[in-house]
Design a protein around this motif. Structure first.
Motif, mmCIF file in Angstrom:
data_model
loop_
_atom_site.group_PDB
_atom_site.id
_atom_site.type_symbol
_atom_site.label_atom_id
_atom_site.label_comp_id
_atom_site.label_asym_id
_atom_site.label_seq_id
_atom_site.Cartn_x
_atom_site.Cartn_y
_atom_site.Cartn_z
ATOM 1 N N GLY A 6 0.790 -1.226 0.000
ATOM 2 C CA GLY A 6 0.000 0.000 0.000
ATOM 3 C C GLY A 6 0.820 1.272 0.000
ATOM 4 N N GLU A 7 2.115 1.183 0.344
ATOM 5 C CA GLU A 7 2.967 2.368 0.359
ATOM 6 C C GLU A 7 3.450 2.709 -1.048
ATOM 7 O OE1 GLU A 7 5.081 2.647 4.667
ATOM 8 O OE2 GLU A 7 6.072 1.369 3.212
ATOM 9 N N LYS A 8 3.674 4.005 -1.267
ATOM 10 C CA LYS A 8 4.254 4.469 -2.517
ATOM 11 C C LYS A 8 5.775 4.498 -2.370
ATOM 12 C CE LYS A 8 2.577 8.178 -4.433
ATOM 13 N NZ LYS A 8 2.341 9.582 -4.798
ATOM 14 N N VAL A 9 6.456 4.038 -3.394
ATOM 15 C CA VAL A 9 7.921 4.048 -3.417
ATOM 16 C C VAL A 9 8.363 4.996 -4.526
ATOM 17 C CG1 VAL A 9 9.980 2.665 -3.833
ATOM 18 C CG2 VAL A 9 8.065 1.681 -2.569
ATOM 19 N N ARG A 10 9.276 5.880 -4.209
ATOM 20 C CA ARG A 10 9.835 6.796 -5.209
ATOM 21 C C ARG A 10 11.332 6.542 -5.285
ATOM 22 N NH1 ARG A 10 8.259 12.487 -4.063
ATOM 23 N NH2 ARG A 10 6.411 11.922 -5.247
ATOM 24 N N ILE A 11 11.826 6.321 -6.497
ATOM 25 C CA ILE A 11 13.245 6.050 -6.708
ATOM 26 C C ILE A 11 13.815 7.131 -7.616
ATOM 27 C CG2 ILE A 11 14.939 4.430 -7.652
ATOM 28 C CD1 ILE A 11 12.862 2.197 -7.106
ATOM 29 N N PHE A 12 14.916 7.707 -7.190
ATOM 30 C CA PHE A 12 15.675 8.643 -8.013
ATOM 31 C C PHE A 12 16.835 7.843 -8.589
ATOM 32 C CE2 PHE A 12 13.429 10.969 -4.816
ATOM 33 C CZ PHE A 12 13.036 12.145 -5.431
ATOM 34 N N PHE A 13 16.848 7.642 -9.900
ATOM 35 C CA PHE A 13 17.827 6.758 -10.538
ATOM 36 C C PHE A 13 18.660 7.555 -11.526
ATOM 37 C CE2 PHE A 13 19.135 3.828 -13.897
ATOM 38 C CZ PHE A 13 19.714 2.822 -13.163
ATOM 39 N N GLY A 14 19.967 7.513 -11.362
ATOM 40 C CA GLY A 14 20.867 8.237 -12.257
ATOM 41 C C GLY A 14 21.900 7.324 -12.866
ATOM 42 N N VAL A 15 22.373 7.706 -14.038
ATOM 43 C CA VAL A 15 23.413 6.971 -14.751
ATOM 44 C C VAL A 15 24.642 7.871 -14.818
ATOM 45 C CG1 VAL A 15 24.073 5.891 -16.934
ATOM 46 C CG2 VAL A 15 21.723 5.702 -16.107
ATOM 47 N N GLY A 16 25.743 7.389 -14.264
ATOM 48 C CA GLY A 16 26.957 8.179 -14.227
ATOM 49 C C GLY A 16 27.633 8.345 -15.576
ATOM 50 N N GLY A 17 27.319 7.432 -16.498
ATOM 51 C CA GLY A 17 27.910 7.535 -17.835
ATOM 52 C C GLY A 17 29.322 6.996 -17.856
#
Length: 79
Positions: A6-17
């Motif tokens: 029931g919880e919302k999950v937020r992910i900040f995903f980055g690619v370093g390159g």
């Protein structure tokens, strides 16, 4: 990371390159919203999102069932 059903999950995903992109997704889950490059508008119900080299995205999902979900990148050449 852990979350309850029931919880919302937020992910900040980055690619370093510096030059490889990522086909990012979570096995067993669909992203409810994807904010490409932190855009103010979201795309809904996305399975896999392409993240550019040196870029980032924000994804949100609600946990609907208990379980273990794997965050993966389909860039198999990195193995």
């Amino acid at each position: 990371m852990s979350a309850k059903v029931g919880e919302k999950v937020r992910i900040f995903f980055g690619v370093g390159g510096p030059n490889l992109v990522s086909s990012f997704h979570v096995i067993g889950e669909i992203f409810d919203r994807v904010y490409h490059e932190a855009d103010s508008e979201s795309t809904r119900n996305v399975q896999t999102t392409l993240v550019p080299a040196c870029g980032a995205t924000i994804v949100e999902s609600q946990v609907n069932v208990p379980g273990t979900f794997l965050l993966v990148d389909h860039r198999i050449a990195r193995i």
